[in-house]
Design a protein around this motif. Sequence first.
Motif, PDB file in Angstrom:
ATOM      1  N   TYR A  30       0.684  -0.691  -0.237  1.00  0.00           N
ATOM      2  CA  TYR A  30      -0.238  -0.157   0.072  1.00  0.00           C
ATOM      3  C   TYR A  30       0.843   1.217   0.000  1.00  0.00           C
ATOM      4  O   TYR A  30       0.291   2.048  -0.389  1.00  0.00           O
ATOM      5  N   LYS A  31       1.785   1.407   0.635  1.00  0.00           N
ATOM      6  CA  LYS A  31       2.944   1.917   1.058  1.00  0.00           C
ATOM      7  C   LYS A  31       3.055   3.207  -0.554  1.00  0.00           C
ATOM      8  O   LYS A  31       3.486   4.055  -0.789  1.00  0.00           O
ATOM      9  N   GLN A  32       3.758   1.706  -1.205  1.00  0.00           N
ATOM     10  CA  GLN A  32       4.575   1.678  -2.378  1.00  0.00           C
ATOM     11  C   GLN A  32       3.721   2.579  -3.667  1.00  0.00           C
ATOM     12  O   GLN A  32       3.499   2.933  -4.600  1.00  0.00           O
ATOM     13  N   ARG A  33       2.617   1.751  -3.888  1.00  0.00           N
ATOM     14  CA  ARG A  33       1.615   2.550  -4.586  1.00  0.00           C
ATOM     15  C   ARG A  33       0.408   3.498  -4.656  1.00  0.00           C
ATOM     16  O   ARG A  33       1.052   3.965  -5.284  1.00  0.00           O
ATOM     17  N   ASN A  34       0.876   3.732  -3.321  1.00  0.00           N
ATOM     18  CA  ASN A  34       0.509   5.353  -2.229  1.00  0.00           C
ATOM     19  C   ASN A  34       2.257   6.413  -3.100  1.00  0.00           C
ATOM     20  O   ASN A  34       1.129   7.171  -3.996  1.00  0.00           O
ATOM     21  N   ALA A  35       2.839   5.913  -3.002  1.00  0.00           N
ATOM     22  CA  ALA A  35       4.074   6.740  -3.414  1.00  0.00           C
ATOM     23  C   ALA A  35       4.259   7.069  -4.776  1.00  0.00           C
ATOM     24  O   ALA A  35       4.504   7.584  -6.058  1.00  0.00           O
ATOM     25  N   VAL A  36       3.615   5.690  -5.614  1.00  0.00           N
ATOM     26  CA  VAL A  36       3.936   5.556  -7.789  1.00  0.00           C
ATOM     27  C   VAL A  36       2.544   6.921  -7.672  1.00  0.00           C
ATOM     28  O   VAL A  36       2.456   7.654  -8.712  1.00  0.00           O
ATOM     29  N   GLU A  37       1.639   6.437  -6.798  1.00  0.00           N
ATOM     30  CA  GLU A  37      -0.170   7.315  -7.501  1.00  0.00           C
ATOM     31  C   GLU A  37       0.394   8.770  -7.180  1.00  0.00           C
ATOM     32  O   GLU A  37      -0.105   9.753  -7.851  1.00  0.00           O
ATOM     33  N   ARG A  38       0.660   8.962  -5.971  1.00  0.00           N
ATOM     34  CA  ARG A  38       1.372  10.787  -6.010  1.00  0.00           C
ATOM     35  C   ARG A  38       2.463  11.300  -7.325  1.00  0.00           C
ATOM     36  O   ARG A  38       2.094  12.465  -7.579  1.00  0.00           O
ATOM     37  N   CYS A  39       3.387  10.220  -7.279  1.00  0.00           N
ATOM     38  CA  CYS A  39       4.176  10.687  -8.389  1.00  0.00           C
ATOM     39  C   CYS A  39       3.709  11.165  -9.574  1.00  0.00           C
ATOM     40  O   CYS A  39       3.452  12.124 -10.308  1.00  0.00           O
ATOM     41  N   ILE A  40       2.593   9.945  -9.885  1.00  0.00           N
ATOM     42  CA  ILE A  40       2.624  10.706 -11.242  1.00  0.00           C
ATOM     43  C   ILE A  40       1.266  11.711 -11.407  1.00  0.00           C
ATOM     44  O   ILE A  40       1.073  12.142 -12.192  1.00  0.00           O
ATOM     45  N   ASN A  41       0.333  11.616 -10.262  1.00  0.00           N
ATOM     46  CA  ASN A  41      -0.331  12.644  -9.930  1.00  0.00           C
ATOM     47  C   ASN A  41       0.723  14.256 -10.021  1.00  0.00           C
ATOM     48  O   ASN A  41      -0.043  15.196 -10.581  1.00  0.00           O
ATOM     49  N   ARG A  42       1.682  14.372  -9.685  1.00  0.00           N
ATOM     50  CA  ARG A  42       2.742  15.589  -9.369  1.00  0.00           C
ATOM     51  C   ARG A  42       2.785  15.985 -10.719  1.00  0.00           C
ATOM     52  O   ARG A  42       3.195  16.417 -11.437  1.00  0.00           O
ATOM     53  N   LEU A  43       3.626  14.138 -11.255  1.00  0.00           N
ATOM     54  CA  LEU A  43       3.540  14.818 -13.042  1.00  0.00           C
ATOM     55  C   LEU A  43       2.178  15.175 -14.227  1.00  0.00           C
ATOM     56  O   LEU A  43       2.239  15.919 -14.662  1.00  0.00           O
ATOM     57  N   LYS A  44       1.034  15.118 -13.178  1.00  0.00           N
ATOM     58  CA  LYS A  44       0.192  15.554 -14.250  1.00  0.00           C
ATOM     59  C   LYS A  44      -0.670  16.538 -14.174  1.00  0.00           C
ATOM     60  O   LYS A  44      -0.680  17.486 -14.774  1.00  0.00           O
ATOM     61  N   GLN A  45       0.194  17.999 -13.646  1.00  0.00           N
ATOM     62  CA  GLN A  45       0.395  18.868 -12.498  1.00  0.00           C
ATOM     63  C   GLN A  45       1.200  19.422 -14.043  1.00  0.00           C
ATOM     64  O   GLN A  45       0.900  20.530 -14.290  1.00  0.00           O
ATOM     65  N   TRP A  46       2.081  19.477 -15.323  1.00  0.00           N
ATOM     66  CA  TRP A  46       2.564  19.314 -16.087  1.00  0.00           C
ATOM     67  C   TRP A  46       1.547  19.094 -17.108  1.00  0.00           C
ATOM     68  O   TRP A  46       1.378  18.572 -17.676  1.00  0.00           O
ATOM     69  N   ARG A  47       1.298  20.204 -17.709  1.00  0.00           N
ATOM     70  CA  ARG A  47       0.080  19.792 -18.686  1.00  0.00           C
ATOM     71  C   ARG A  47       0.292  19.624 -19.960  1.00  0.00           C
ATOM     72  O   ARG A  47      -0.226  18.524 -20.678  1.00  0.00           O
TER      73      ARG A  47
END
Length: 75
Positions: A30-47
């Motif tokens: 769960y911790k690893q999945r959470n870290a990956v999802e947060r990283c993807i969400n931060r990258l999505k901020q780049w239009r």
Amino acid sequence: MIPQPSDQVSHRLRRGRAGGRPPAFDVEAYKQRNAVERCINRLKQWRGLAMRTDKLAVAYQAALHLASILIWARW
């Protein structure tokens, strides 16, 4: 996997083969999945990355690397 609420302990017997969440919960996964999802969400901020405006895969990969470096440098 979402952790089970503490108020649903008595309902564990009905889970498993009957449907619903599995009774086991792996904290490390769960911790690893959470870290990956947060990283993807931060990258999505780049239009440009979110909209996939680059025509070439090389240009998209370069933008991905640049955004990753800049996100990492802020931490």
